[in-house]
Design a protein around this motif. Structure first.
Motif, PDB file in Angstrom:
ATOM      1  N   PRO A   9       0.787  -1.306  -0.123  1.00 56.33           N
ATOM      2  CA  PRO A   9       0.086   0.261  -0.080  1.00 56.33           C
ATOM      3  C   PRO A   9       1.034   1.486  -0.049  1.00 56.33           C
ATOM      4  CG  PRO A   9      -0.083  -1.309   2.000  1.00 56.33           C
ATOM      5  CD  PRO A   9       0.618  -2.263   1.291  1.00 56.33           C
ATOM      6  N   LYS A  59       0.210   4.164   1.144  1.00 58.99           N
ATOM      7  CA  LYS A  59       0.293   4.913   2.375  1.00 58.99           C
ATOM      8  C   LYS A  59       0.451   3.950   3.578  1.00 58.99           C
ATOM      9  CE  LYS A  59      -3.293   7.317   1.527  1.00 58.99           C
ATOM     10  NZ  LYS A  59      -4.683   7.910   2.039  1.00 58.99           N
ATOM     11  N   ARG A  60       1.306   4.171   4.486  1.00 56.12           N
ATOM     12  CA  ARG A  60       1.162   3.193   5.391  1.00 56.12           C
ATOM     13  C   ARG A  60       1.502   3.939   6.669  1.00 56.12           C
ATOM     14  NH1 ARG A  60       5.540  -0.601   6.450  1.00 56.12           N
ATOM     15  NH2 ARG A  60       5.161  -1.750   4.469  1.00 56.12           N
ATOM     16  N   GLN A  61       1.265   3.168   7.763  1.00 58.52           N
ATOM     17  CA  GLN A  61       1.335   3.612   9.079  1.00 58.52           C
ATOM     18  C   GLN A  61       2.564   4.239   9.435  1.00 58.52           C
ATOM     19  OE1 GLN A  61      -1.588   4.436  10.618  1.00 58.52           O
ATOM     20  NE2 GLN A  61      -0.874   4.942  12.637  1.00 58.52           N
ATOM     21  N   ARG A 118       3.585   5.448  12.614  1.00 57.14           N
ATOM     22  CA  ARG A 118       3.944   5.353  13.752  1.00 57.14           C
ATOM     23  C   ARG A 118       4.724   4.068  14.251  1.00 57.14           C
ATOM     24  NH1 ARG A 118      -0.571   5.557  18.480  1.00 57.14           N
ATOM     25  NH2 ARG A 118       0.526   3.514  18.955  1.00 57.14           N
ATOM     26  N   LEU A 164       7.021   3.833  20.733  1.00 54.10           N
ATOM     27  CA  LEU A 164       6.989   5.077  21.872  1.00 54.10           C
ATOM     28  C   LEU A 164       8.461   5.439  22.121  1.00 54.10           C
ATOM     29  CD1 LEU A 164       5.428   6.718  24.071  1.00 54.10           C
ATOM     30  CD2 LEU A 164       6.587   5.289  25.725  1.00 54.10           C
ATOM     31  N   THR A 176       2.090  11.774  24.519  1.00 53.54           N
ATOM     32  CA  THR A 176       3.284  10.903  24.235  1.00 53.54           C
ATOM     33  C   THR A 176       3.807  11.209  22.748  1.00 53.54           C
ATOM     34  OG1 THR A 176       1.207   9.608  23.258  1.00 53.54           O
ATOM     35  CG2 THR A 176       2.029   8.991  25.310  1.00 53.54           C
ATOM     36  N   GLU A 207      -7.140   1.604   5.823  1.00 55.25           N
ATOM     37  CA  GLU A 207      -5.737   1.513   5.378  1.00 55.25           C
ATOM     38  C   GLU A 207      -5.053   1.964   6.632  1.00 55.25           C
ATOM     39  OE1 GLU A 207      -3.215   3.572   1.984  1.00 55.25           O
ATOM     40  OE2 GLU A 207      -5.293   3.074   1.379  1.00 55.25           O
ATOM     41  N   GLY A 208      -3.899   1.389   7.057  1.00 50.83           N
ATOM     42  CA  GLY A 208      -3.082   2.018   8.170  1.00 50.83           C
ATOM     43  C   GLY A 208      -3.555   1.379   9.420  1.00 50.83           C
ATOM     44  N   ASP A 223      -3.476  -1.063  12.588  1.00 48.90           N
ATOM     45  CA  ASP A 223      -2.156  -1.652  12.851  1.00 48.90           C
ATOM     46  C   ASP A 223      -2.435  -2.290  14.128  1.00 48.90           C
ATOM     47  OD1 ASP A 223      -2.140   0.268  14.688  1.00 48.90           O
ATOM     48  OD2 ASP A 223      -0.202   0.989  14.330  1.00 48.90           O
ATOM     49  N   ALA A 277      -1.682  -2.043  17.207  1.00 44.83           N
ATOM     50  CA  ALA A 277      -2.091  -1.054  18.410  1.00 44.83           C
ATOM     51  C   ALA A 277      -3.479  -0.831  18.321  1.00 44.83           C
ATOM     52  CB  ALA A 277      -1.253   0.254  18.438  1.00 44.83           C
ATOM     53  N   LYS A 278      -4.050  -0.691  17.012  1.00 48.31           N
ATOM     54  CA  LYS A 278      -5.648  -0.589  17.067  1.00 48.31           C
ATOM     55  C   LYS A 278      -6.539  -1.645  16.883  1.00 48.31           C
ATOM     56  CE  LYS A 278      -4.993   4.062  15.349  1.00 48.31           C
ATOM     57  NZ  LYS A 278      -3.975   4.062  14.350  1.00 48.31           N
ATOM     58  N   GLU A 309      -2.790  -2.510  23.007  1.00 48.65           N
ATOM     59  CA  GLU A 309      -1.741  -1.754  23.296  1.00 48.65           C
ATOM     60  C   GLU A 309      -1.375  -1.607  24.589  1.00 48.65           C
ATOM     61  OE1 GLU A 309      -0.597   2.155  20.907  1.00 48.65           O
ATOM     62  OE2 GLU A 309      -2.495   2.361  21.626  1.00 48.65           O
ATOM     63  N   TYR A 364       0.724   3.215  27.804  1.00 49.86           N
ATOM     64  CA  TYR A 364       1.831   3.920  27.975  1.00 49.86           C
ATOM     65  C   TYR A 364       1.653   4.905  29.236  1.00 49.86           C
ATOM     66  CZ  TYR A 364       3.530   1.779  24.004  1.00 49.86           C
ATOM     67  OH  TYR A 364       4.021   0.537  23.192  1.00 49.86           O
ATOM     68  N   ASP A 397      -3.908  -3.118   5.152  1.00 49.83           N
ATOM     69  CA  ASP A 397      -2.555  -3.372   4.552  1.00 49.83           C
ATOM     70  C   ASP A 397      -2.256  -4.958   4.829  1.00 49.83           C
ATOM     71  OD1 ASP A 397      -2.608  -0.757   4.567  1.00 49.83           O
ATOM     72  OD2 ASP A 397      -1.494  -0.837   6.528  1.00 49.83           O
ATOM     73  N   ALA A 398      -1.627  -5.024   3.839  1.00 53.82           N
ATOM     74  CA  ALA A 398      -1.052  -6.754   3.704  1.00 53.82           C
ATOM     75  C   ALA A 398      -0.468  -7.063   5.022  1.00 53.82           C
ATOM     76  CB  ALA A 398      -0.047  -6.878   2.616  1.00 53.82           C
ATOM     77  N   GLU A 399       0.332  -6.207   5.804  1.00 51.14           N
ATOM     78  CA  GLU A 399       0.691  -6.574   7.091  1.00 51.14           C
ATOM     79  C   GLU A 399      -0.257  -7.064   8.145  1.00 51.14           C
ATOM     80  OE1 GLU A 399       1.738  -3.732   5.460  1.00 51.14           O
ATOM     81  OE2 GLU A 399       3.786  -3.413   5.509  1.00 51.14           O
ATOM     82  N   ASP A 445      -6.349  -8.088  -3.782  1.00 54.69           N
ATOM     83  CA  ASP A 445      -6.040  -9.806  -3.477  1.00 54.69           C
ATOM     84  C   ASP A 445      -5.638 -10.173  -2.016  1.00 54.69           C
ATOM     85  OD1 ASP A 445      -7.392 -10.357  -6.038  1.00 54.69           O
ATOM     86  OD2 ASP A 445      -5.416 -10.505  -6.828  1.00 54.69           O
ATOM     87  N   ASP A 474      -2.664 -15.809   0.147  1.00 52.60           N
ATOM     88  CA  ASP A 474      -3.045 -17.329   0.272  1.00 52.60           C
ATOM     89  C   ASP A 474      -3.259 -17.600   1.765  1.00 52.60           C
ATOM     90  OD1 ASP A 474      -3.533 -17.129  -2.413  1.00 52.60           O
ATOM     91  OD2 ASP A 474      -1.608 -18.332  -2.895  1.00 52.60           O
TER      92      ASP A 474
END
Lengths: 460, 315
Positions: free
Chosen positions: A252, A254-256, A258, A261, A280, B74-75, B77, B79-80, B84, B87, B157-159, B198, B201
């Motif tokens: 992609p 755009k990617r995150q 962040r 910390l 933070t 998109e984006g 991750d 943490a969301k 998380e 902190y 995202d793919a990750e 896509d 797999d």
């Protein structure tokens, strides 16, 4: 049941559906639960567990219909017409059960072989069972390539006992010509049935591998020596390569950003509140932005290959954000816009109309590039040159390539000619080579794919 | 171990879903049945608005389970989606406990001694107290099980996909500092995708693959019947017939089941008992979402209405 399923998995693989062991285990578990009795449920179940996309569902559904419309009955099929079917296979020991089958075939004289008797008695179910037995004996489900058709036909005929039948036929010819004629006709019919059976098996079990073989041959064929009918196939193949590249590398945009910390910055930011962390701060990830400058020779000498070069550059545009593309023969123009906005076919036509087919002038083209676009090359840029380095005895201007090389991160030269041709005639490859980080031969689709894949991978 | 027992048959699934107003096709019912039997997530693909998300909601309603929805974008991750560390809370506690530090370190004579004591307390800050569970972790922690809906996975995202793999195959999550957290009760997992990207797999292999397309006419009529009880039988048949013809047109966005339902509601509000040319023209914007599409469809309306009308009377 398990045998049947395993055979179906094999057929599914033949139909282009990748069935991994894990999936087949899932399917087995699922089928064990829903049972075999209800066709629709069985079909739904297999489609759910095995297929991974809509196309695969389609293929698998077709495969299912084909497979179960004509089940290859395992040895159990003998029980309907025990005498005939077991007798037929007995000659060749395909079926262990029926060595001394009683012969009540009826109309035929008793000295004839089992197969002859069966054919003359025109017992359809017996013939079907015999065919199934022979298919098992010949291991028909192992068929992979269309070239094996003859082999499997022979094997099946042998398994049916055609040897004995020929003797019978010879004997009958003198004794009973009408009966012999009838038998010969029946034998022809049997051959047709076997041929059809083998074709169907090939359709079920062999499709993918036949296709792979053809692709493999095509991938390794020199691009410049393709026949016209292969060019269309090759274009489809390159498009598939491009798609694969895109799937593999188009992360992609755009990617995150962040990251973790950032303790130091957090402490510093909150110093005002005595170190009590209200705000933070986060570490950011830095990534190289890929930059590619592609120079593509579209002159007459590489005409056949330039199509493929352009196709691949087009796919690069889809994979990597920051690509600038240039095409040249006598002079050089930028074609990034054309490649960005248009479909490959139209883009290629336009580019070829603008600069294609001329005699190549590397020196002049490099000078064009230096004059107007040298600033596009930065220390982050990979420069890819696609061309045969044949300069028509004109000044190669290696000094410009040197300048480019000094500014760029890497220079990659992909040459459709083999190492043998370099330096011969008007080829200046060896004079350019010192300023390139990589020089590769790139004459087949496979080499092209590997080269581009390397370039793109270096950025990921 | 599970509180909800797997259903006994495919028909029971169909009936169960119908009881909460979801008319499932046979494939859908089979998928749900199998998902429970062999404990696999279902990946639902298909055009927008055919009831992918609805299925998860219906499943939760029928089973009386909580539905946890993870909307992907998109984006998105770890943490969301997963968990998380709190902190700020950790740092805040450090500050507050500053005064206590003296007591903790009290007896220690040397620096090494003090460090040893601190090490004994260090792990406290990376304990469950300080983990903020996000949807995926919440789903695993539900004591009664739940329906976990990972909506529009193709938008992520793919990750993020790789992040899901552990949950999808083993119903567990590994948190480096804490170890592995296993599901209390295995959740029913549904993933939806519009096929924008896509999927890998690896992800697909872990799921049952269900494709929901536009339903057949009879099925769609039953869906309308269940969702918009006010619509008369003639109207139902006519409007479904009409929509099926519209779907044959070359449009930017084909009307899906949710649009059928909306339209049926509108027609009921307008108190139509059957389709007529004028009403259709006036309400076409409920069905079609682009001006260009409406322009394409408008000339065809008269013909479609007539055809749907005939089908309605004789079919």
């Amino acid at each position: 049941m398990r045998e049947e399923l395993h055979r179906f998995f094999r057929a599914a693989r033949g139909a282009g559906v990748r069935v991994s062991p894990a999936e087949s285990i899932d399917a087995m578990r699922a089928v064990a639960d829903v049972g075999f009795s209800d066709r629709t449920t069985l079909r739904d179940t297999l489609l759910l567990t095995l297929a991974k996309s809509q196309e695969e569902k389609q293929a698998l559904g077709d495969c299912f219909d084909l497979f179960f419309s004509h089940p290859e009955p395992p040895p159990a099929a003998e029980d309907e017409s025990e005498t005939d079917s077991s007798g037929s296979a007995a000659d060749n020991a395909a079926s262990p059960s029926g060595a001394g089958a009683p012969q009540d075939g009826g109309s035929a004289p008793p000295e004839l072989g089992n197969l002859a008797q069966m054919l003359l008695s025109q017992d359809r179910s017996a013939v079907a069972a015999a065919l199934a037995g022979a298919a098992n004996a010949a291991e028909l489900s192992n068929i992979r390539y269309f070239t094996q058709r003859g082999l499997f036909q022979t094997r099946m005929m042998d398994a049916l006992g055609v040897g004995r039948l020929r003797d019978d036929l010879d004997a009958l010819k003198s004794a009973n010509p009408t009966e012999a004629e009838r038998l010969a006709a029946a034998l022809d019919g049997l051959r047709d049935a076997v041929r059809e059976r083998v074709s169907q098996a090939l359709l079920l079990y062999g499709r993918e591998e036949t296709e792979n073989l053809r692709h493999e041959i095509l991938r390794n064929a020199p691009l410049a020596r393709l026949e016209r009918r292969q060019v269309a196939q090759m274009k489809a193949l390159i498009r598939a390569i491009a798609r694969r590249l895109r799937e593999r590398y188009s992360k992609p945009r755009k990617r995150q950003r962040r990251g973790h910390l950032d303790v130091r910055r957090t402490m510093r930011r909150n110093a005002a509140w005595g170190g009590i962390p209200f705000l933070t701060a986060w570490k950011r990830r830095h990534r190289d932005r890929p930059k590619i400058v592609a120079l593509c020779d579209v002159s007459g000498s590489v005409a056949q290959v330039s199509d493929f070069f352009l196709l691949l550059i087009h796919s690069l545009h889809e994979v990597v954000d920051d690509v600038r593309s240039f095409a040249f023969s006598g002079h050089l123009i930028e074609v990034s816009d054309i490649l960005d906005k248009q479909e490959p076919e139209a883009a290629m036509r336009e580019i070829m109309a603008k600069v294609g087919f001329g005699s190549s002038d590397y020196g002049n083209s490099l000078a064009d590039f230096e004059k107007r676009w040298l600033r596009a090359v930065t220390p982050k840029t990979t420069v890819i040159v696609l061309g045969d380095a044949r300069t028509n005895k004109l000044d190669p201007r290696t000094d410009i390539l040197r300048t480019i090389s000094e500014r760029a991160k890497r220079v990659v030269w992909l040459n459709p000619e083999g190492r043998m041709g370099w330096g011969w005639g008007d080829s200046e490859m060896f004079r350019y080579a010192p300023f390139c980080n990589t020089v590769r031969q790139c004459a087949t689709a496979k080499q092209l794919e590997r080269a581009v894949s390397d370039i793109v991978a270096a950025y990921q | 171990m599970t509180t909800h027992l797997p259903t006994s048959s495919i028909d029971a699934v169909t009936a169960g879903l119908a009881s909460v107003g979801y008319i499932a096709s046979r494939q859908i019912a089979t998928a749900v049945y199998l998902a429970e039997k062999i404990e696999k997530p279902i990946l639902v693909e298909g055009p927008a608005g055919v009831g992918k998300t609805e299925l998860a909601k219906a499943l939760a309603a029928w089973r009386g389970l909580r539905m946890i929805r993870m909307q992907c974008y998109e984006g998105l991750d770890e943490a969301k989606a997963l968990y998380e560390w709190k902190y700020a809370k950790q740092l805040l506690y450090t500050q507050i406990l500053k005064d206590k530090l003296g007591e903790v370190l009290g007896g220690a004579e040397t620096l090494a001694g003090a460090l040893d004591r601190l090490h004994d307390f260090g792990d406290v800050f990376f304990s469950k107290e300080f983990v903020e569970p996000r949807p995926l972790l919440q789903a695993l922690e539900q004591p009664n099980g739940c329906v976990l809906l990972v909506d529009e996975i193709d938008k992520s995202d793919a990750e993020f996909e790789s992040l899901l793999l552990e949950i999808l195959s083993d119903y567990q999550v590994s948190i480096p500092e804490l170890g592995t957290i296993r599901a209390v009760v295995k959740p029913l997992v549904l993933l939806t995708s519009n096929g924008e990207r896509d999927l890998s797999d690896a992800l697909k292999r872990r799921c049952l693959h269900l494709h929901i397309g536009f339903p057949e006419q009879k099925l769609e009529e039953r869906i309308v019947e269940s969702r918009v009880p006010g619509a008369s039988e003639t109207l139902r048949r006519q409007l479904v017939g009409f929509i099926n013809q519209v779907r044959a047109l070359d449009l930017k966005k084909l009307p899906s089941v949710s649009e059928t339902i909306d339209w049926a509601r509108v027609l009921v509000l307008l108190q139509s008992t059957e389709l007529d040319h004028e009403t259709v023209k006036d309400t076409l914007n409920v069905l079609l979402k682009y001006e260009a599409d409406i322009e394409t469809a408008t000339p065809q309306v008269a013909g479609f209405v007539a055809k749907a009308g005939r089908a309605g009377t004789f079919g």
